[in-house]
Design a protein around this motif. Sequence first.
Motif, PDB file in Angstrom:
ATOM      1  N   VAL A  44       0.831  -1.213   0.000  1.00 50.49           N
ATOM      2  CA  VAL A  44       0.000   0.000   0.000  1.00 50.49           C
ATOM      3  C   VAL A  44       0.864   1.260   0.000  1.00 50.49           C
ATOM      4  N   ASP A  45       2.050   1.206   0.623  1.00 50.83           N
ATOM      5  CA  ASP A  45       2.970   2.339   0.543  1.00 50.83           C
ATOM      6  C   ASP A  45       3.376   2.599  -0.902  1.00 50.83           C
ATOM      7  N   LEU A  46       3.638   1.528  -1.623  1.00 50.72           N
ATOM      8  CA  LEU A  46       4.023   1.646  -3.027  1.00 50.72           C
ATOM      9  C   LEU A  46       2.876   2.222  -3.856  1.00 50.72           C
ATOM     10  N   VAL A  47       1.662   1.744  -3.596  1.00 53.63           N
ATOM     11  CA  VAL A  47       0.478   2.268  -4.293  1.00 53.63           C
ATOM     12  C   VAL A  47       0.308   3.757  -3.991  1.00 53.63           C
ATOM     13  N   HIS A  48       0.449   4.112  -2.712  1.00 53.34           N
ATOM     14  CA  HIS A  48       0.302   5.515  -2.328  1.00 53.34           C
ATOM     15  C   HIS A  48       1.379   6.386  -2.965  1.00 53.34           C
ATOM     16  N   HIS A  49       2.611   5.901  -2.967  1.00 47.78           N
ATOM     17  CA  HIS A  49       3.703   6.684  -3.550  1.00 47.78           C
ATOM     18  C   HIS A  49       3.463   6.962  -5.025  1.00 47.78           C
ATOM     19  N   LEU A  50       3.170   5.920  -5.793  1.00 50.28           N
ATOM     20  CA  LEU A  50       3.030   6.103  -7.231  1.00 50.28           C
ATOM     21  C   LEU A  50       1.794   6.930  -7.567  1.00 50.28           C
ATOM     22  N   GLY A  51       0.690   6.675  -6.870  1.00 51.19           N
ATOM     23  CA  GLY A  51      -0.512   7.471  -7.104  1.00 51.19           C
ATOM     24  C   GLY A  51      -0.309   8.932  -6.746  1.00 51.19           C
ATOM     25  N   ALA A  52       0.456   9.191  -5.669  1.00 50.74           N
ATOM     26  CA  ALA A  52       0.728  10.572  -5.263  1.00 50.74           C
ATOM     27  C   ALA A  52       1.622  11.272  -6.273  1.00 50.74           C
ATOM     28  N   VAL A  53       2.583  10.556  -6.837  1.00 51.92           N
ATOM     29  CA  VAL A  53       3.419  11.133  -7.895  1.00 51.92           C
ATOM     30  C   VAL A  53       2.546  11.541  -9.079  1.00 51.92           C
ATOM     31  N   TYR A  54       1.643  10.659  -9.486  1.00 55.25           N
ATOM     32  CA  TYR A  54       0.739  10.980 -10.593  1.00 55.25           C
ATOM     33  C   TYR A  54      -0.070  12.240 -10.293  1.00 55.25           C
ATOM     34  N   ALA A  55      -0.639  12.310  -9.089  1.00 57.79           N
ATOM     35  CA  ALA A  55      -1.479  13.452  -8.724  1.00 57.79           C
ATOM     36  C   ALA A  55      -0.674  14.743  -8.714  1.00 57.79           C
ATOM     37  N   TRP A  56       0.526  14.679  -8.174  1.00 58.25           N
ATOM     38  CA  TRP A  56       1.387  15.862  -8.079  1.00 58.25           C
ATOM     39  C   TRP A  56       1.777  16.374  -9.460  1.00 58.25           C
ATOM     40  N   VAL A  57       2.189  15.463 -10.348  1.00 57.38           N
ATOM     41  CA  VAL A  57       2.563  15.876 -11.701  1.00 57.38           C
ATOM     42  C   VAL A  57       1.352  16.465 -12.417  1.00 57.38           C
ATOM     43  N   ARG A  58       0.217  15.805 -12.279  1.00 63.53           N
ATOM     44  CA  ARG A  58      -0.983  16.272 -12.971  1.00 63.53           C
ATOM     45  C   ARG A  58      -1.377  17.677 -12.502  1.00 63.53           C
ATOM     46  N   GLU A  59      -1.171  17.967 -11.232  1.00 61.03           N
ATOM     47  CA  GLU A  59      -1.545  19.276 -10.703  1.00 61.03           C
ATOM     48  C   GLU A  59      -0.606  20.386 -11.165  1.00 61.03           C
ATOM     49  N   HIS A  60       0.697  20.096 -11.241  1.00 58.37           N
ATOM     50  CA  HIS A  60       1.624  21.195 -11.516  1.00 58.37           C
ATOM     51  C   HIS A  60       1.976  21.352 -12.985  1.00 58.37           C
ATOM     52  N   VAL A  61       1.858  20.296 -13.790  1.00 58.52           N
ATOM     53  CA  VAL A  61       2.347  20.388 -15.163  1.00 58.52           C
ATOM     54  C   VAL A  61       1.468  21.283 -16.023  1.00 58.52           C
ATOM     55  N   VAL A  62       0.243  21.524 -15.606  1.00 55.21           N
ATOM     56  CA  VAL A  62      -0.673  22.358 -16.403  1.00 55.21           C
ATOM     57  C   VAL A  62      -0.598  23.834 -16.022  1.00 55.21           C
ATOM     58  N   ARG A  63       0.257  24.200 -15.059  1.00 54.36           N
ATOM     59  CA  ARG A  63       0.290  25.583 -14.594  1.00 54.36           C
ATOM     60  C   ARG A  63       0.831  26.543 -15.645  1.00 54.36           C
ATOM     61  N   GLY A  64       1.655  26.028 -16.575  1.00 57.49           N
ATOM     62  CA  GLY A  64       2.227  26.886 -17.599  1.00 57.49           C
ATOM     63  C   GLY A  64       3.331  27.784 -17.099  1.00 57.49           C
ATOM     64  N   VAL A  65       3.968  27.413 -15.969  1.00 66.99           N
ATOM     65  CA  VAL A  65       5.058  28.200 -15.396  1.00 66.99           C
ATOM     66  C   VAL A  65       6.214  27.260 -15.068  1.00 66.99           C
ATOM     67  N   VAL A  66       7.397  27.835 -14.839  1.00 68.80           N
ATOM     68  CA  VAL A  66       8.576  27.005 -14.603  1.00 68.80           C
ATOM     69  C   VAL A  66       9.082  27.106 -13.166  1.00 68.80           C
ATOM     70  N   ASP A  67       8.349  27.794 -12.290  1.00 60.18           N
ATOM     71  CA  ASP A  67       8.758  27.833 -10.892  1.00 60.18           C
ATOM     72  C   ASP A  67       8.309  26.561 -10.188  1.00 60.18           C
ATOM     73  N   PRO A  68       9.043  26.125  -9.150  1.00 60.60           N
ATOM     74  CA  PRO A  68       8.735  24.849  -8.498  1.00 60.60           C
ATOM     75  C   PRO A  68       7.347  24.837  -7.877  1.00 60.60           C
ATOM     76  N   PRO A  69       6.660  23.683  -7.931  1.00 61.05           N
ATOM     77  CA  PRO A  69       5.348  23.564  -7.283  1.00 61.05           C
ATOM     78  C   PRO A  69       5.498  23.302  -5.795  1.00 61.05           C
ATOM     79  N   THR A  70       4.386  23.262  -5.105  1.00 68.06           N
ATOM     80  CA  THR A  70       4.378  22.952  -3.683  1.00 68.06           C
ATOM     81  C   THR A  70       4.835  21.521  -3.456  1.00 68.06           C
ATOM     82  N   VAL A  71       5.624  21.317  -2.420  1.00 69.08           N
ATOM     83  CA  VAL A  71       6.094  19.966  -2.088  1.00 69.08           C
ATOM     84  C   VAL A  71       4.900  19.091  -1.768  1.00 69.08           C
ATOM     85  N   ARG A  72       4.899  17.871  -2.325  1.00 69.09           N
ATOM     86  CA  ARG A  72       3.764  16.977  -2.116  1.00 69.09           C
ATOM     87  C   ARG A  72       3.930  16.161  -0.836  1.00 69.09           C
ATOM     88  N   SER A  73       2.824  15.697  -0.299  1.00 66.34           N
ATOM     89  CA  SER A  73       2.824  14.753   0.809  1.00 66.34           C
ATOM     90  C   SER A  73       2.313  13.424   0.282  1.00 66.34           C
TER      91      SER A  73
END
Length: 253
Positions: A44-73
């Motif tokens: 379940v840790d592995l599932v949480h890690h990979l799913g969280a990576v997906y969510a984090w990328v999906r949230e920040h990649v559409v911003r259209g900016v090159v400054d770092p996004p908020t650190v994910r949990s």
Amino acid sequence: MSRLHGSKDFWLGALRADGPAFRAAVAQVPLDAPVPSCPDWTVVDLVHHLGAVYAWVREHVVRGVVDPPTVRSEMTGRPGGDEALVWWQQEFDALVNLLDGIDPELPAWNWAPQAKKAAFWPRRIAHETAVHRWDAQTAIAGVEPVEAKLAADGISEVLDSWLPAGRRRSHQPAYGVAHLVATDAEQEWYVRLRGEGMALLDTDTILDSDDHHTRTLATGTASDLLLGLWGRVQFDVLDVSGDATLLDALRVG
């Protein structure tokens, strides 16, 4: 020197293959089962890690900016039990759809010495998923190698992104040249280590009379080379000659 140059379609094709294989593996064991290749992690840790990576990328990649996004949990606030796999599948599907339709030229932050464009992320996510698919399969004792062309590109990613970004696992200075050969992908890499730094050498531009000062040669399948660089397997699965300690300086993660 032959080196694969991937495309969005190539990486998304790999993602569409390894994602379902990951889901199939984690569905076969209890979620509290250990993951042998990731000490102290359960499935379940592995599932949480990979799913969280997906969510984090999906949230920040559409911003259209090159400054770092908020650190994910990664590990908090994630569903458990059967809902964890449903949540993971939703995050996977949403990210694949996003990456499939996104303009690769859209400005998007990344942590590597690469162009700050959305084109970075299909490659990164394909390799993240491939390695964690392998991790998931260690929990069911039924691992399959990373596909050869994808693994070869993953080796290139370690050398052109992870190591130049300072994400080496060992901080011990190392000096010399490591020569990596992927027999099934017909590709090779020369890496010059300079203390805490490194340089990826393009041997097509080096004269035959030049002395490469090769101190270690590691030969094997692209998958074994990649998994060795990620610390998933020991380097003794490869045919190694010379100073094998140089290989430890190439490990990332």
